[in-house]
Each structure stands twice: as structure tokens, then as C-alpha cells.
Design an enzyme around this catalytic site. Structure first.
Site, PDB file in Angstrom:
ATOM      1  N   ASN A  43       0.856  -1.130  -0.094  1.00 29.42           N
ATOM      2  CA  ASN A  43       0.124  -0.007  -0.057  1.00 29.42           C
ATOM      3  C   ASN A  43       0.783   1.206   0.017  1.00 29.42           C
ATOM      4  O   ASN A  43       2.045   1.254   0.554  1.00 29.42           O
ATOM      5  CB  ASN A  43      -0.918   0.009   1.364  1.00 29.42           C
ATOM      6  CG  ASN A  43      -0.252   0.751   2.395  1.00 29.42           C
ATOM      7  OD1 ASN A  43      -0.471   1.964   2.391  1.00 29.42           O
ATOM      8  ND2 ASN A  43       0.112  -0.186   3.329  1.00 29.42           N
TER       9      ASN A  43
ATOM     10  N   PHE B  64      -1.847   8.178   4.484  1.00 33.30           N
ATOM     11  CA  PHE B  64      -2.648   8.670   5.615  1.00 33.30           C
ATOM     12  C   PHE B  64      -3.842   9.422   4.839  1.00 33.30           C
ATOM     13  O   PHE B  64      -4.292  10.421   5.482  1.00 33.30           O
ATOM     14  CB  PHE B  64      -1.728   9.684   6.275  1.00 33.30           C
ATOM     15  CG  PHE B  64      -0.916   9.107   6.990  1.00 33.30           C
ATOM     16  CD1 PHE B  64      -0.581   7.734   7.392  1.00 33.30           C
ATOM     17  CD2 PHE B  64       0.066  10.036   7.653  1.00 33.30           C
ATOM     18  CE1 PHE B  64       0.319   7.145   8.234  1.00 33.30           C
ATOM     19  CE2 PHE B  64       0.950   9.273   8.661  1.00 33.30           C
ATOM     20  CZ  PHE B  64       1.247   8.039   8.807  1.00 33.30           C
TER      21      PHE B  64
ATOM     22  N   SER C  69       5.302   5.076   8.912  1.00 32.69           N
ATOM     23  CA  SER C  69       4.704   4.692   7.422  1.00 32.69           C
ATOM     24  C   SER C  69       5.749   5.178   6.471  1.00 32.69           C
ATOM     25  O   SER C  69       6.297   6.381   6.517  1.00 32.69           O
ATOM     26  CB  SER C  69       3.248   5.641   7.191  1.00 32.69           C
ATOM     27  OG  SER C  69       3.128   5.410   5.956  1.00 32.69           O
TER      28      SER C  69
ATOM     29  N   ASN D  69       4.915   5.932   3.508  1.00 36.57           N
ATOM     30  CA  ASN D  69       4.242   6.698   2.243  1.00 36.57           C
ATOM     31  C   ASN D  69       3.828   8.114   2.587  1.00 36.57           C
ATOM     32  O   ASN D  69       3.058   8.767   1.951  1.00 36.57           O
ATOM     33  CB  ASN D  69       2.688   5.874   2.363  1.00 36.57           C
ATOM     34  CG  ASN D  69       3.012   4.433   2.019  1.00 36.57           C
ATOM     35  OD1 ASN D  69       3.980   4.039   1.142  1.00 36.57           O
ATOM     36  ND2 ASN D  69       2.468   3.458   2.596  1.00 36.57           N
ATOM     37  N   THR D  70       4.559   8.474   3.856  1.00 37.96           N
ATOM     38  CA  THR D  70       4.495  10.361   3.891  1.00 37.96           C
ATOM     39  C   THR D  70       5.825  10.612   3.808  1.00 37.96           C
ATOM     40  O   THR D  70       6.747  10.237   4.629  1.00 37.96           O
ATOM     41  CB  THR D  70       3.806  10.630   5.172  1.00 37.96           C
ATOM     42  OG1 THR D  70       2.341  10.139   5.206  1.00 37.96           O
ATOM     43  CG2 THR D  70       4.040  11.948   5.365  1.00 37.96           C
TER      44      THR D  70
ATOM     45  N   LYS E  77       5.024   3.132  17.162  1.00 41.67           N
ATOM     46  CA  LYS E  77       5.214   2.426  16.038  1.00 41.67           C
ATOM     47  C   LYS E  77       6.247   2.318  15.329  1.00 41.67           C
ATOM     48  O   LYS E  77       6.460   3.736  14.562  1.00 41.67           O
ATOM     49  CB  LYS E  77       3.621   2.526  15.121  1.00 41.67           C
ATOM     50  CG  LYS E  77       3.549   1.193  14.236  1.00 41.67           C
ATOM     51  CD  LYS E  77       2.107   1.245  13.536  1.00 41.67           C
ATOM     52  CE  LYS E  77       2.032  -0.170  12.988  1.00 41.67           C
ATOM     53  NZ  LYS E  77       0.590  -0.339  12.555  1.00 41.67           N
TER      54      LYS E  77
ATOM     55  N   ASN F 260       5.704  -1.769  11.495  1.00 39.40           N
ATOM     56  CA  ASN F 260       4.831  -1.445  10.381  1.00 39.40           C
ATOM     57  C   ASN F 260       5.314  -2.307   9.363  1.00 39.40           C
ATOM     58  O   ASN F 260       5.967  -3.262   9.145  1.00 39.40           O
ATOM     59  CB  ASN F 260       5.175   0.081  10.019  1.00 39.40           C
ATOM     60  CG  ASN F 260       4.087   1.001   9.720  1.00 39.40           C
ATOM     61  OD1 ASN F 260       3.371   0.392   8.802  1.00 39.40           O
ATOM     62  ND2 ASN F 260       3.687   2.113  10.036  1.00 39.40           N
TER      63      ASN F 260
END
Length: 343
Positions: A106, A110, A173, A175-176, A215, A244
Site C-alpha cells: 500500500n 494517510f 509509515s 508513504n508520507t 509504532k 509497520n
């Protein structure tokens, strides 16, 4: 079981479309899909969990489906990741299955409706009113400069504090942009220090102490793991979630969708995640609890997380591949494992 047939239908659809339909299905039919879950109370972070099996953040970002998910027997549910302001996330498509490896990639970014909408949903849900343990996972908006990231985390912490059983700080994450930079020495020390100070101020204001967990990513070397463990101890955090998604593509090389950018979850991350968790447990030496996450596809995977030092476990991708029966299977296995661990 009914779920393999349902999964076949869902896997014929685009992954994000299937996710939306599936969550609505849980709201309507959770009681039909749920199996009896073994009671196995555990005390972690000063909270008593009815069983050690949790839903990881990401499945229910906005808290739209709390009560439906609760009927499946989870000992705790974590919603989010939430940000101060609503945001669309990354362009679609951004969610990809790798069925032959039981993996998911993915790059959602967010996507969420903002912290205020999440709190509306939490306050409308019955699960927290009845004492259910609800974690709220917080992050930063994509448009907030990384040097101002702490401001976003503090805004979210202020807002969710009184409605959360515990709060998870997501700095892992992939993805940021630049988010994982917050896991590094000075940035991590500054962020954890500000969050801890605010947590104690909020505890005085609200007359209750709400624990905080951090996390972390599975893509850490031994030196980074030790530094994070030291920072968690120094700032007296209450727990750590390991881990994660990963940027590695080990175990999915050459498969369809494996070249997509984003975080890889599911079975391929299990070994990497568990290795990081084991090293983290050694570095922490029992000073704060670990919530084991990453690649749990069955009861034995969860048992391995516990043997590697976890007090609780969470899954998300395993739920997509295995369905609601995974909740009862993991709960049964861990009830047996923890019974034998007791003195």
C-alpha cells in the site's frame, strides 16, 4: 468456511473498492462471521485486555466500523492513522495484492477524514462506551513540513486523549515523505520529549492517564533499534508496536505488483518484523511492553511473536487473507501459550 468464497469475489475487484465493500459487509454481518473467542485477560500499559488479539491501524482509518469489528471478538481495536486535517492521500491505485505470497503493498498516504470526524465516529460507537479498548493512531499531514511534524502530533494528541484507551504515534509509515526521518536520534528525542510532556499535562487536565505507544518500522539496523529502545526508556513511553510495513521486497521478487512503491505487509514481512521485535525486546529488557505486528497469518505466527517478547499482537493483512476466523484461531493459540508461560 464461507470466507474463502467471499474472498474470491473480493479479490476479483480492485483492492481499494473491495476494502470499502468488505467493511460495509462487516457492519451488517459480523455476527454471522464471528466465532467464539477464548477469554485470556492480559494486563498491558495499565489496561486489562479481554484477550491479546488486536486489529492493527489502517483497516478502519476513520473509525467508521468500530462496532462491527468489535463483534468479531478482537481484544482491542486500533483506528487511524488520523491527521489534524482531512487529506486525500496518494493518487489511486494505491493498494495492491500479491496473493501468491499472501502480501499487500500500500501507498495510501494517510488518507483520512481528519481527527474531528474520527472523534464523531468514536463518540457514536458503543464499543468504547462498554469498556472496549480502543487505540487511536496519530500522524502528520503530508503538507506539514517535517520540522513542524511535532505540532501535528500534539494537535492530534490533545484532541483524541480523552476518547482513547491508548494513543499510537505513527512515525514509521513509508508513504508520507520524510516521515521515517523522525525515527532518527535527535528528531526522535525531540518528538518523544514533547509528546511525553503533553501527555502528563493532559493527564492532569483530564484526571486520567492515557498510555502512549510508538509504532516503528521493520527496516532498522541494530544500532537504530538500540537507539530507539534507549529513547523509549528515557522518555518513559508506555509501549512500542513492532512493526509497520517494509520497503523490502524480499520474498516477492518477480511477482505481479511486487514492483509497486509503498509498504509491503502480510506474510513476506513476518521474518523481518519478528527479528526486529526480538532485538528490540532484548534492548528493552522488559522495561516496556511490545505489541507484535507484521505478517501474522495464523495462530503459530502470533505465538512466535509472543515468544519473541510481545505482550499483545495485532494484524491487518492476515485478516484480509484469512478473514474473521483468524481472530478466534489466534486467541485460542495465545490462550494456550500464555497459560503455559504463567508460573
Amino acid at each position: 468456511m464461507l470466507y474463502p468464497l467471499i474472498r474470491k469475489f473480493f479479490f476479483s475487484l480492485d483492492a481499494e473498492t473491495a476494502h470499502g465493500i468488505g467493511m460495509m459487509g462487516i457492519d451488517r454481518a459480523a455476527c454471522l462471521m464471528a466465532r467464539p473467542v477464548a477469554p485470556c485477560p492480559v494486563e498491558v500499559m495499565g489496561l486489562t485486555f479481554p484477550n491479546p488479539v488486536g486489529l492493527a491501524a489502517g483497516l478502519d482509518k476513520n473509525g467508521d466500523h468500530i462496532d462491527g469489528l468489535a463483534r468479531l471478538g478482537f481484544g482491542f481495536i486500533e483506528i487511524g492513522t488520523i491527521t489534524p486535517r482531512p487529506q486525500e492521500g496518494n493518487p489511486k491505485p494505491r493498494l495492491f495484492r500479491i496473493p501468491e505470497a499472501q502480501g499487500i503493498i500500500n501507498r495510501m498516504g494517510f488518507n483520512n477524514a481528519g481527527v474531528d470526524k474520527l472523534l464523531e465516529n468514536v463518540r457514536a460507537a458503543e464499543f468504547p462506551k462498554k469498556g472496549g479498548i480502543l487505540g487511536i493512531n496519530i500522524g502528520k499531514n503530508a503538507t506539514t513540513p517535517i520540522e513542524k511534524a511535532a505540532d501535528d502530533y500534539l494537535i492530534c494528541l490533545d484532541k483524541v486523549y480523552n476518547d482513547a484507551s491508548y494513543v499510537t504515534v505513527n512515525i514509521s509509515s513509508p508513504n508520507t515523505k520524510n516521515l521515517r526521518e523522525l525515527q532518527k536520534d535527535e528528531a526522535l528525542d525531540d518528538l518523544l520529549g514533547q509528546l511525553k510532556t503533553r501527555q502528563l499535562q493532559l493527564a492532569d487536565k483530564h484526571g486520567k492517564y492515557v498510555p502512549m505507544a510508538l509504532k516503528i518500522a521493520p527496516d532498522l539496523d541494530d544500532e537504530q533499534i538500540t537507539a530507539i529502545a534507549d529513547a523509549l526508556r528515557r522518555h518513559r513511553f508506555d509501549a512500542v508496536i513492532a512493526t509497520n510495513t517494509t520497503l523490502s521486497r524480499e520474498g516477492v521478487e518477480g511477482m505481479a505488483n511486487a514492483a509497486e512503491t509503498g509498504g509491503l505487509s502480510g506474510k513476506p514481512v513476518f521474518s523481518r518484523s519478528t527479528a526486529v521485535q526480538r532485538k528490540l525486546a532484548a534492548a528493552l529488557a522488559g522495561e516496556l511492553p511490545i505489541i507484535g505486528a507484521g505478517g501474522i497469518m495464523g495462530g503459530e505466527d502470533a505465538a512466535e511473536k509472543v515468544r519473541a517478547g510481545a505482550s499483545l499482537v495485532q494484524f491487518y493483512s492476515g485478516f484480509i487473507y484469512r478473514g474473521p476466523e483468524l481472530v478466534s484461531e489466534v486467541a485460542d493459540t495465545l490462550a494456550n501459550v500464555l497459560r503455559h508461560k504463567s508460573p
